[in-house]
Design an enzyme around this catalytic site. Structure first.
Site, PDB file in Angstrom:
ATOM      1  N   GLY A 238      22.626  27.984   5.646  1.00  0.00           N
ATOM      2  CA  GLY A 238      23.948  28.183   6.226  1.00  0.00           C
ATOM      3  C   GLY A 238      24.176  29.580   6.779  1.00  0.00           C
ATOM      4  O   GLY A 238      25.165  29.828   7.455  1.00  0.00           O
TER       5      GLY A 238
ATOM      6  N   CYS B 243      28.180   1.400  20.499  1.00  0.00           N
ATOM      7  CA  CYS B 243      27.543   2.430  19.676  1.00  0.00           C
ATOM      8  C   CYS B 243      27.174   3.627  20.551  1.00  0.00           C
ATOM      9  O   CYS B 243      26.604   3.458  21.633  1.00  0.00           O
ATOM     10  CB  CYS B 243      26.250   1.909  19.065  1.00  0.00           C
ATOM     11  SG  CYS B 243      26.475   0.667  17.803  1.00  0.00           S
TER      12      CYS B 243
ATOM     13  N   CYS C 282      21.771   0.765  18.368  1.00  0.00           N
ATOM     14  CA  CYS C 282      22.405  -0.426  18.937  1.00  0.00           C
ATOM     15  C   CYS C 282      21.330  -1.410  19.424  1.00  0.00           C
ATOM     16  O   CYS C 282      21.407  -2.607  19.179  1.00  0.00           O
ATOM     17  CB  CYS C 282      23.325  -0.011  20.087  1.00  0.00           C
ATOM     18  SG  CYS C 282      24.496  -1.270  20.599  1.00  0.00           S
TER      19      CYS C 282
END
Lengths: 364, 286
Positions: free
Chosen positions: B30, B264, B270
């Site tokens: 992070g 999608c 999809c």
């Protein structure tokens, strides 16, 4: 039912082909040669070399041709090429005092040793369109002797002799390289100057202009503006001494700025410094003014909150390749993020409208 | 082009420099690591950070997938995939499960990621505090001191004004209880996929010269309040092509009468579902 989103690859190829055709323009008009651009659009070439941080008039001319005259696009082409070049060393500092000057003027003295040399300048031209240029074949020739570049002393050196201008501390420290290390703030003056030298001419000009109009005014006089060629020398480790590897054209501007003096120091003039590749006076003067504005802390001045005094603001926004990239990227697809905002706004609106209705009902 | 340039375009020195930044990022999850971003042959804002991270990670054996907005065939995804095909000659795929390295802009694939995969995110503004405090010198100090009060005040003000946290994408997260991190402009629907992911997640911001990372199985929490818990959201529909009810959807305008369909955003997901026989409201059986 099928959503037609396929075909990105073909669309890209076709767009590129169309662009190439548009770049050439009407084929019945003769094609522009790179040498023509280099010779006849020299100030465009100079700008591309300065902001591209690469001294190569032929490549800059090629970039201008490829970019259809879009100078920022041309700078981008040069920068992208420049990053791929190997670094085999650094030159010795260039001695601008030994410059072969084509032009050298001082605004602070009526005359100076070495004289005022106007050189090839637009300064006193009347800006009237010269329709003769629309007819081709004209070959202007300047009367008189062929140009003899002269070596002349720096004007600020005369002030320095009397202690009237602040002395810059000498240093043998190797300056950092913006293109090799991420910029960390606060930055040294060397890094600030590096950043300004490759910064966008328009941005630096705007910043400089703002200081003249009172946003961190620093009362600049052009102590000296000089344009000419300098030798570039490099120390070859195997030889143990420096040899000349070529020469570059440079524009150097030193401004002389007011300084009130302090309790410990008597009043003295201060300096701003600008240096660019090739003839590029507007940029060099602008750079000197912005450099001077950024020196407020070191010279014990107040920060008036002006943009030109704000190192982070100036350095983080002066690069036109970064700026134009981030600005223009908003035309790329963003529909996923937009969809999430759409849903959020719908939801907030539904809740707000339900609350309004409930309020109205309660009132009735 | 493969002959003219080094493998994956960047020279080995530059790759080494980038790998060092990545390793530092992995060591401090992070944390934004400054790196000497290079000028790439595509503009800043087009994914130069992601491209540099990908270039530094690619090996000739890798299988690369590139998506933009969840789709493999959006123009910039096509362009970046082509760039690495030309400069690295690596195998490419559209199948999430087959890819060893996935470069993405604005989405995380729907299919679960696996150990050994690397996801590279393109990041425009890596600093989650940037729009609360424009100065880098200040925000670095705020991270140093773990001074995140400003962010909580912003989220609280959202709730006071709109009744909820009015951030739909780029939703800030806290990493391993330490650094507040910008997950890049993914919709907040994707935020839970960051938490404890078995894949290595790398974030590259070229213009801003920052790299950061989430090593596999890192704890990633979307910021919220006890009484206003984080809610991932999506359009309240099923996919009109594959009938999926748990995927992020694009809204497509069909006509000027207000006709819409929802599909999608992850085109590969999809397609797989349709091939497996799922048929949505407007779909056709495979």
């Amino acid at each position: 039912m099928y959503v037609a989103v396929k075909g990105g690859e073909r669309a890209i190829d076709n767009a590129h082909a169309w662009l190439a055709e548009e770049r050439r323009g009407d084929p019945s008009v003769p094609e522009l040669g790179v040498a023509q651009i280099r010779e006849q659009l020299a100030l465009s070439v100079n700008r591309v070399m300065a902001e591209g941080s690469l001294y190569d008039p032929d490549l800059a001319a090629l970039a201008i041709k490829q970019a259809r005259g879009d100078l920022i696009e041309a700078v981008f082409l040069i920068r992208a090429y420049r990053t791929t070049l190997p670094r085999f060393g650094a030159s010795q500092p260039v001695d601008t005092g030994a410059m072969d000057c084509l032009r050298r003027v001082s605004a602070t003295f009526k005359d100076v040793p070495g004289g005022q040399v106007l050189g090839p300048t637009f300064d006193y031209t009347h800006r009237l369109l010269d329709f003769k240029l629309m007819a081709e074949g004209e070959l202007p020739v300047a009367p008189g002797e062929p140009v003899q570049p002269v070596q002349v002393p720096h004007v600020t050196g005369f002030l320095n002799r009397d202690g009237l201008i602040q002395q810059e501390p000498e240093s043998d420290a190797v300056p950092g390289d913006l293109t090799r290390e991420p910029l960390e703030l606060p930055a040294s003056r060397a890094l600030r100057l590096q950043s300004l030298a490759r910064g966008d001419e328009g941005f630096v000009l705007g910043m400089a202009y703002s200081t003249q109009r009172g946003y961190a005014r620093n009362h600049a006089f052009v102590g000296e503006l000089r344009i000419g060629t300098c030798c570039v020398e490099m120390e070859i480790p195997e030889l143990g001494f420096a040899v000349e590897i070529g020469e570059v054209e440079l524009t150097e501007c030193e401004t002389v700025n007011q300084f009130k003096g302090s309790k410990t120091e008597p009043p003295q003039f201060t300096r701003g410094y600008g240096l660019t590749f090739a003839q590029n006076e507007r940029k060099a003067i602008s750079m000197a003014l912005v450099d001077r504005a950024l020196r407020w802390r070191e010279l014990g001045e107040d920060n008036s909150g002006a943009a030109a005094q704000d190192e982070e603001f100036v350095l983080m926004h002066s690069d036109n390749i970064q700026a134009t990239g981030f600005l223009e990227h908003i035309k790329l697809p963003h529909y996923v993020d937009f969809q999430s905002e759409l849903e959020l706004v719908r939801k907030i609106r539904a809740e707000a409208m339900a609350a309004n209705i409930a309020q109205q009902e309660a009132a009735e | 082009m493969t002959d003219d340039y080094n493998f994956a375009y960047l020279d080995e020195e530059t790759k080494r420099m980038i790998r060092r930044a990545i390793l530092k990022g992995v060591a401090i999850p992070g944390y934004q690591v400054p790196f000497a971003s290079r000028e790439m042959p595509m503009p800043y804002g087009w994914g130069t950070g992601g491209v540099q991270v990908t270039a530094a990670c690619l090996t000739p054996e890798d299988v690369l997938k590139v998506i933009d907005q969840g789709a493999d065939d959006t123009t910039n995804a096509v362009s970046i995939r082509k760039f690495f095909q030309r400069t690295a000659g690596v195998k490419v795929t559209e199948a999430t499960a087959e890819a060893s390295l996935i470069q993405t802009r604005h989405r995380i694939p729907e299919a679960a990621l696996t150990e050994g995969q690397i996801v590279v995110f393109q990041v425009p503004i890596p600093e989650p505090l940037r729009f609360l405090e424009p100065r880098e010198t200040e925000t670095r100090k705020m991270h140093e001191l773990e001074e995140y009060g400003l962010m909580h005040v912003k989220l609280y003000e959202d709730i006071a004004r709109h009744g909820q946290i009015a951030t739909a994408y780029d939703y800030p997260v806290k990493v391993e209880g330490r650094y507040v991190m910008d997950p890049s402009p993914i919709p907040k629907f994707d935020n839970p996929k960051l938490d404890g992911s078995p894949a290595l997640m790398l974030f590259g911001a070229g213009r801003e010269q920052r790299i950061y990372a989430l090593p596999p199985y890192t704890k990633v929490v979307s910021l919220d309040f006890e009484d206003h818990p984080f809610e991932p959201s999506k359009a309240d529909h099923d996919c009109d092509l594959c009938a999926a009810s748990d995927t992020y959807l694009d809204e497509v305008i069909m006509d000027d009468q207000g006709g819409r369909m929802f599909v999608c955003s992850d085109t590969d997901h999809c397609r797989c579902r349709r091939e497996a026989g799922h048929v949505g409201r407007l779909g056709v059986a495979a």
